[in-house]
Motif scaffolding. Structure first.
Motif, PDB file in Angstrom:
ATOM      1  N   ARG A   8     -25.292  13.982  17.649  1.00  0.00           N
ATOM      2  CA  ARG A   8     -25.281  15.438  17.836  1.00  0.00           C
ATOM      3  C   ARG A   8     -26.303  15.776  18.913  1.00  0.00           C
ATOM      4  O   ARG A   8     -27.490  15.480  18.761  1.00  0.00           O
ATOM      5  CB  ARG A   8     -25.632  16.141  16.531  1.00  0.00           C
ATOM      6  CG  ARG A   8     -25.633  17.652  16.629  1.00  0.00           C
ATOM      7  CD  ARG A   8     -26.016  18.274  15.281  1.00  0.00           C
ATOM      8  NE  ARG A   8     -26.182  19.698  15.377  1.00  0.00           N
ATOM      9  CZ  ARG A   8     -25.224  20.600  15.210  1.00  0.00           C
ATOM     10  NH1 ARG A   8     -24.013  20.198  14.912  1.00  0.00           N
ATOM     11  NH2 ARG A   8     -25.478  21.889  15.327  1.00  0.00           N
ATOM     12  N   VAL A  10     -27.941  18.828  21.415  1.00  0.00           N
ATOM     13  CA  VAL A  10     -28.120  20.267  21.604  1.00  0.00           C
ATOM     14  C   VAL A  10     -28.639  20.485  23.016  1.00  0.00           C
ATOM     15  O   VAL A  10     -29.757  20.068  23.340  1.00  0.00           O
ATOM     16  CB  VAL A  10     -29.083  20.869  20.561  1.00  0.00           C
ATOM     17  CG1 VAL A  10     -29.238  22.366  20.791  1.00  0.00           C
ATOM     18  CG2 VAL A  10     -28.589  20.586  19.149  1.00  0.00           C
ATOM     19  N   ARG A  12     -29.927  22.689  26.327  1.00  0.00           N
ATOM     20  CA  ARG A  12     -30.890  23.785  26.497  1.00  0.00           C
ATOM     21  C   ARG A  12     -30.212  25.141  26.640  1.00  0.00           C
ATOM     22  O   ARG A  12     -30.702  26.146  26.129  1.00  0.00           O
ATOM     23  CB  ARG A  12     -31.768  23.530  27.726  1.00  0.00           C
ATOM     24  CG  ARG A  12     -32.755  22.411  27.555  1.00  0.00           C
ATOM     25  CD  ARG A  12     -33.769  22.368  28.700  1.00  0.00           C
ATOM     26  NE  ARG A  12     -33.239  22.849  29.961  1.00  0.00           N
ATOM     27  CZ  ARG A  12     -32.722  22.072  30.920  1.00  0.00           C
ATOM     28  NH1 ARG A  12     -32.671  20.769  30.764  1.00  0.00           N
ATOM     29  NH2 ARG A  12     -32.248  22.591  32.035  1.00  0.00           N
ATOM     30  N   ALA A  17     -25.364  22.533  29.188  1.00  0.00           N
ATOM     31  CA  ALA A  17     -24.218  21.970  28.458  1.00  0.00           C
ATOM     32  C   ALA A  17     -23.124  21.553  29.438  1.00  0.00           C
ATOM     33  O   ALA A  17     -22.529  20.481  29.303  1.00  0.00           O
ATOM     34  CB  ALA A  17     -23.682  22.975  27.446  1.00  0.00           C
ATOM     35  N   GLU A  49     -20.873  27.021  18.302  1.00  0.00           N
ATOM     36  CA  GLU A  49     -22.154  26.483  18.764  1.00  0.00           C
ATOM     37  C   GLU A  49     -21.940  25.965  20.189  1.00  0.00           C
ATOM     38  O   GLU A  49     -21.799  24.756  20.405  1.00  0.00           O
ATOM     39  CB  GLU A  49     -22.654  25.361  17.852  1.00  0.00           C
ATOM     40  CG  GLU A  49     -23.009  25.822  16.453  1.00  0.00           C
ATOM     41  CD  GLU A  49     -23.604  24.702  15.621  1.00  0.00           C
ATOM     42  OE1 GLU A  49     -24.820  24.490  15.708  1.00  0.00           O
ATOM     43  OE2 GLU A  49     -22.830  24.028  14.911  1.00  0.00           O
ATOM     44  N   HIS A  51     -23.626  25.333  22.753  1.00  0.00           N
ATOM     45  CA  HIS A  51     -24.557  24.389  23.390  1.00  0.00           C
ATOM     46  C   HIS A  51     -24.592  23.031  22.684  1.00  0.00           C
ATOM     47  O   HIS A  51     -25.356  22.161  23.081  1.00  0.00           O
ATOM     48  CB  HIS A  51     -25.976  24.964  23.430  1.00  0.00           C
ATOM     49  CG  HIS A  51     -26.053  26.266  24.153  1.00  0.00           C
ATOM     50  ND1 HIS A  51     -27.085  27.140  23.970  1.00  0.00           N
ATOM     51  CD2 HIS A  51     -25.244  26.845  25.062  1.00  0.00           C
ATOM     52  CE1 HIS A  51     -26.908  28.206  24.721  1.00  0.00           C
ATOM     53  NE2 HIS A  51     -25.774  28.046  25.388  1.00  0.00           N
ATOM     54  N   VAL A  52     -23.773  22.868  21.658  1.00  0.00           N
ATOM     55  CA  VAL A  52     -23.778  21.626  20.873  1.00  0.00           C
ATOM     56  C   VAL A  52     -22.584  20.760  21.256  1.00  0.00           C
ATOM     57  O   VAL A  52     -21.469  21.256  21.426  1.00  0.00           O
ATOM     58  CB  VAL A  52     -23.761  21.928  19.354  1.00  0.00           C
ATOM     59  CG1 VAL A  52     -23.642  20.646  18.537  1.00  0.00           C
ATOM     60  CG2 VAL A  52     -25.014  22.699  18.966  1.00  0.00           C
ATOM     61  N   LEU A  85     -31.128  18.414  27.515  1.00  0.00           N
ATOM     62  CA  LEU A  85     -31.122  18.545  26.059  1.00  0.00           C
ATOM     63  C   LEU A  85     -32.401  19.143  25.484  1.00  0.00           C
ATOM     64  O   LEU A  85     -33.491  18.873  25.962  1.00  0.00           O
ATOM     65  CB  LEU A  85     -30.905  17.162  25.430  1.00  0.00           C
ATOM     66  CG  LEU A  85     -29.621  16.445  25.815  1.00  0.00           C
ATOM     67  CD1 LEU A  85     -29.606  15.061  25.194  1.00  0.00           C
ATOM     68  CD2 LEU A  85     -28.402  17.254  25.416  1.00  0.00           C
ATOM     69  N   GLU A  86     -32.210  19.891  24.404  1.00  0.00           N
ATOM     70  CA  GLU A  86     -33.322  20.287  23.541  1.00  0.00           C
ATOM     71  C   GLU A  86     -33.603  19.197  22.527  1.00  0.00           C
ATOM     72  O   GLU A  86     -34.739  18.923  22.191  1.00  0.00           O
ATOM     73  CB  GLU A  86     -32.985  21.577  22.776  1.00  0.00           C
ATOM     74  CG  GLU A  86     -33.032  22.823  23.587  1.00  0.00           C
ATOM     75  CD  GLU A  86     -32.766  24.055  22.740  1.00  0.00           C
ATOM     76  OE1 GLU A  86     -32.626  23.961  21.490  1.00  0.00           O
ATOM     77  OE2 GLU A  86     -32.703  25.137  23.327  1.00  0.00           O
ATOM     78  N   SER A  87     -32.503  18.592  22.019  1.00  0.00           N
ATOM     79  CA  SER A  87     -32.650  17.557  20.995  1.00  0.00           C
ATOM     80  C   SER A  87     -31.363  16.770  20.859  1.00  0.00           C
ATOM     81  O   SER A  87     -30.321  17.167  21.365  1.00  0.00           O
ATOM     82  CB  SER A  87     -32.996  18.199  19.644  1.00  0.00           C
ATOM     83  OG  SER A  87     -31.917  19.007  19.196  1.00  0.00           O
TER      84      SER A  87
END
Length: 108
Positions: A8, A10, A12, A17, A49, A51-52, A85-87
């Protein structure tokens, strides 16, 4: 016995994305043509979602996954993905049984 993972990611923001998807598509070109042990490798968008992204990956076995990780197109993806990415979170999977999998019906 099949070996897989779900990742998964995520991003920014929307631009990140989009750039991440382009980077993933570049890697997929090599995966499609140069990795016979990679059985399934899919980038999914997640409803509600934007950005996912969720990757589902299935390999013939652990060695096929390790060979995948050594490929130049994958190494580039791994080196460059962080800027978007954030995470991210990785879940490794070991096949028990199923349909359309590498082993058909794995041992229980």
């Amino acid at each position: 016995m099949g070996f897989g993972l779900v990742v998964r990611f995520v991003a920014r923001d929307a631009a990140a994305a989009h750039a991440f998807d382009a980077l993933a598509e570049a890697a997929l070109e090599g995966i499609r043509t140069e990795e016979p042990g990679t059985l399934v490798y899919v980038n999914h968008a997640v409803s509600d979602e934007p950005h996912v992204r969720v990757f589902y990956e299935l390999y013939a076995d652990r060695e096929a996954f390790e060979e995948h990780e050594r490929q130049p197109h994958v190494r580039r993806f791994l080196a460059e993905r962080g800027q978007y990415l954030e995470s991210f979170e990785v879940t490794f999977l070991n096949e028990i049984s199923g349909k359309g999998t590498s082993s058909g019906q794995a041992a229980r």
